[in-house]
Design an enzyme around this catalytic site. Structure first.
Site, PDB file in Angstrom:
ATOM      1  N   ALA A 275      39.039  48.654  37.510  1.00 42.78           N
ATOM      2  CA  ALA A 275      40.443  49.561  38.139  1.00 42.78           C
ATOM      3  C   ALA A 275      41.329  48.857  38.589  1.00 42.78           C
ATOM      4  O   ALA A 275      42.350  48.222  38.518  1.00 42.78           O
ATOM      5  CB  ALA A 275      39.990  50.781  38.384  1.00 42.78           C
ATOM      6  N   ASP A 276      40.929  48.081  39.925  1.00 43.73           N
ATOM      7  CA  ASP A 276      41.387  46.729  40.578  1.00 43.73           C
ATOM      8  C   ASP A 276      42.365  44.821  39.790  1.00 43.73           C
ATOM      9  O   ASP A 276      43.404  46.043  39.999  1.00 43.73           O
ATOM     10  CB  ASP A 276      40.643  45.669  41.695  1.00 43.73           C
TER      11      ASP A 276
END
Lengths: 393, 386
Positions: A187-188
């Site tokens: 997700a980062d």
């Protein structure tokens, strides 16, 4: 004679020459946006606080660190996410600090921030007021849940966000049990490159309209788009898809075949060769330990028959791989602090006009560019006064 | 407006995988016009679900190879960007490679996406990029085979990078008058992801290998991973003593936690995570995911449910406060809710339609592209539920 393959042509890319970026960011997802922009030619100034530094500077010393080791300058993630930038320190809770910050923004094209939504409001620097003052400024706010709604201040780390986005629930073996991919922080990094895309798009839009904009990017929403196909399946079929194991989205199975070495694998999929008998890959997978083949032998045997097959490399294997090295997978830069020495940083994996973007330097020393950047707005005596008054903390 | 940032740009998407398709989707999400040239291979390689999600807002054109000259002569001169994931030798053979096209349109930028950045001995796609990158090795149970990410997530990441590089190229070309070339390999994109976060483990001397539902060595501080609860799994992560104290408070400050052994998050992470898993698990199994989320919000702990996609659709924050989901209406009148643009922007509703002809999207043709009135097109053969 060295056996190391020659790397690709490195270059200081100038695609974004003249673009000025100011960021107030922490961790990886948003700082990496700035790093990519810097290596495409933008000047990126990371505005930091000595009181509340980037989490990648707030590291506990390791037991093996020698006396005086600068742990706050050495963490690898700091260099991965903030290489090639400038750093200034400002205490935004002081009037003078805010004044300098606004001067930086007035001279900038882009402002990137990712602290918990509401931090700018508490400083009296709302996005609305910044847009009014600086109508050409592109502002990118990156956060877990977005800038609006009741959960906007919910604490988030990458696997928390990809879990909420529906992605982690799709990752697992074909027994349907969730395994997830907590090691990857997907997700980062997905947010980072979505951010690069959005900043470039907003700047392109500004070329047409003359106006900046505010982009409110949600990491959870960005992760959710990676499962878009599963959402469609759920809507069409009336039930949520479960993990399906090693397979293509259309169900074609991938076979993981062990080699003669412990925990060494190749992956293979037969989509259209027509050269394999039914179950042939499964037979290879189920061979007892003593009858397994060497990796290269297996790969050759399958590839010659038109099967897609690849070694499952370990991260160490990738680091040693000649193909990756020849493409310039990492670059080594010298850190200005002697106790840190050389830092090996992962390249932005884009080859632009035939060249790989050069890493321009290790992550900057905390506040290391105060004199050069802030002297654009205040003379040396003024800077010394600010330092004494704690404005540059 | 953030939904018209790329208005006035024309991108040609020429490919057969989710990589070019996702790049094109992002560009059209930001307001660019995207003409997708779809041949029979693309139709075969992308599932209906993929094409519904990825193509809904594009102009999809059914293309035969014999029409390449029309593309080259009548579409390329008006285009700003080409995004392709076709093999280089095929592009050269068809006259659709970078060198050929830029001689026709010097302002044209070009993004070439591939699974691997060097010559391979056989076919290479999603499997190859996941396997070669180190990613597969990092996912799964250490006692079982490595595990892939589903739904072509590797290709989607490659496409994301393609959109980011392509849009930066558009900006640079607008400023310089000169088109740009970006070449990106999926195996390198994914390998960079593995290495960037592998830095945490490397810094602390933690071996980089798959460790089930837990990040290797919990990333140096316990906990970091997915844990079973009463009705599924939750993600649970603490990176500081304060977060660990909050987690213990959320659990009612159990007596075992007073032992110094359970205050050393590095020690737990590196030496005895299973022991602490066993202490926490009974309490987790007494609670549902929603109960744990409510407690996590009360105690400010990073704990959240692992949700199914249907549960995500009911997320109040996303659905009601962010208007996140788009609605796609199929030819038979069914409304499909799918993830929309991941930045604050108006919800979209679109009717899915059949493919267009190439002639209909040519700028000089009778049905010239109008950025404000695009007929959204998609060839659909929707399968019913089994």
């Amino acid at each position: 004679m060295s056996s190391e393959p020659a790397g690709p042509a490195l270059a200081e890319i100038e695609w974004l020459r003249g673009v000025k970026v100011v960021e107030v960011t922490t961790a990886v997802s948003a700082p990496l946006i700035g790093r990519v922009l810097a290596e495409l030619g933008a000047e990126v100034v990371k505005v930091e606080s000595r009181a509340k530094p980037d989490v990648n500077r707030a590291r506990l010393p390791r037991p093996t660190d020698p006396e005086g080791f600068p742990a706050h300058e050495s963490f690898q993630l700091l260099h991965e996410s903030s290489a090639s930038k400038k750093s200034v320190t400002l205490n935004l809770k002081t009037d003078e600090g805010q004044s300098l910050f606004l001067k930086l923004l007035g001279d900038a094209d882009v402002f990137i921030e990712n602290f918990v939504p509401g931090w700018l409001d508490r400083l009296g620097l709302t996005v609305e007021s910044l847009r009014e003052k600086f109508p050409r400024l592109v502002i990118l706010s990156a956060s877990g849940y977005g800038q609006t709604g009741p959960l906007r201040t919910q604490r988030s780390y990458a696997p928390v966000m990809s879990a909420l986005a529906g992605v982690e629930g799709l990752i697992g073996y074909d027994d349907g049990q969730v395994m997830g991919c907590s090691a990857l922080a997907l997700a980062d990094l997905n947010c980072s490159f979505t951010g690069v895309f959005l900043v470039a798009a907003a700047l392109k839009g500004r070329e047409q309209t003359g106006h900046g904009t505010h982009v409110d990017l949600s990491q959870i929403e960005a992760a959710s788009t990676l499962a878009g196909e599963a959402f469609v399946e759920a809507e069409l079929n009336g039930s949520a898809p479960l993990p399906r194991g090693n397979a293509d989205p259309d169900g074609t199975p991938w076979t993981l075949i062990p080699t003669e070495r412990p925990d060494e694998w190749i992956a293979a999929v037969d989509t259209q060769s027509g050269t394999l008998a039914e179950g042939e890959l499964l037979e290879l997978k189920n061979l007892p330990a003593g009858r397994r083949s060497a990796r290269e032998t297996l790969l050759e045997r399958l590839r010659v028959r038109g099967i897609e097959a690849a070694p499952v490399l370990t991260p160490t294997g990738v680091a040693k791989d000649r193909g990756f090295a020849a493409r310039g997978f990492t670059q080594t830069v010298q850190h200005p602090h002697a106790m840190i020495g050389e830092v090996k940083v992962t390249s932005v994996p884009w080859h632009l006009d035939g060249r790989l973007p050069r890493v321009l330097g290790a992550a900057p020393l905390l506040g290391g560019d105060n004199p050069t950047i802030l002297s654009r707005f205040v003379d040396a005596a003024g800077l010394a006064d600010f330092e004494a008054k704690g404005v540059l903390r | 407006m953030t939904n018209t940032m790329l208005q006035g740009t024309l991108t040609i998407e020429l490919g057969t995988t989710r990589a070019a398709a996702f790049a094109g989707k992002l560009i059209t999400d930001a307001g660019g016009d995207v003409v997708t040239l779809e041949d029979s291979r693309r139709r075969a390689r992308l599932t209906d679900a993929a094409r519904i999600f990825l193509d809904a807002h594009k102009d999809v054109v059914a293309l035969e190879t014999a029409q390449d000259n029309v593309v080259i002569e009548e579409l390329v001169p008006f285009a700003d960007l080409v995004v392709t994931d076709l093999p280089q030798d095929e592009l050269v053979r068809r006259g659709l490679d970078w060198d050929s096209l830029r001689s026709l349109n010097p302002r044209l930028s070009y993004v070439r996406l591939s699974a691997v950045g060097w010559e391979t001995e056989g076919p290479a796609g999603e499997l190859t990029m996941q396997a070669l990158s180190g990613l597969m090795e990092m996912v799964g149970d250490p006692q079982r085979e490595p595990l892939a990410l589903p739904y072509g997530i590797g290709s989607l990441q490659l496409g994301l990078h393609g959109a980011a590089a392509g849009t930066t190229a558009l900006l640079s070309a607008a400023r310089s008058g000169q088109g740009r070339l970006a070449e990106i390999a999926g195996s390198e994109v994914l390998a960079s992801y593995v290495r960037i976060y592998g830095a945490v483990a490397s810094y602390y001397g933690i071996p980089l290998q798959r460790d089930g539902r837990r990040a290797p060595g919990s990333g140096g501080r316990y906990p970091f991973g997915f844990f079973a609860c009463r009705d599924g799994y939750v993600a649970m992560i603490c990176r500081s003593d304060r977060e660990w104290a909050s987690l213990l408070a959320m659990m009612g400050d159990p007596s075992w936690a007073k032992d110094e052994r359970y205050q050393d998050l590095y020690g737990i992470a590196m030496k005895y995570p299973d022991e602490v898993d066993a202490l926490i698990e009974p309490w987790l199994l007494e609670h549902t995911r929603d109960e744990l989320l409510a407690l996590a919000q009360k105690f400010a702990v990073p704990v959240a449910p692992v949700r199914s996609v249907t549960e995500v659709m009911e997320d109040v924050q996303l659905r009601d406060h962010r208007d996140f989901f788009d609605v796609l209406r199929t030819a038979d009148g069914r409304d499909l809710r799918v993830p929309g643009r991941p930045w604050a922007s108006p919800q979209r509703q679109v009717e899915l339609q059949g493919p267009r002809t190439l002639q209909s999207v040519l700028p000089a043709g009778p049905d010239a592209i109008d950025p404000h009135a695009i007929t959204h097109s998609l060839a659909l053969t929707i399968s019913e539920a089994p």
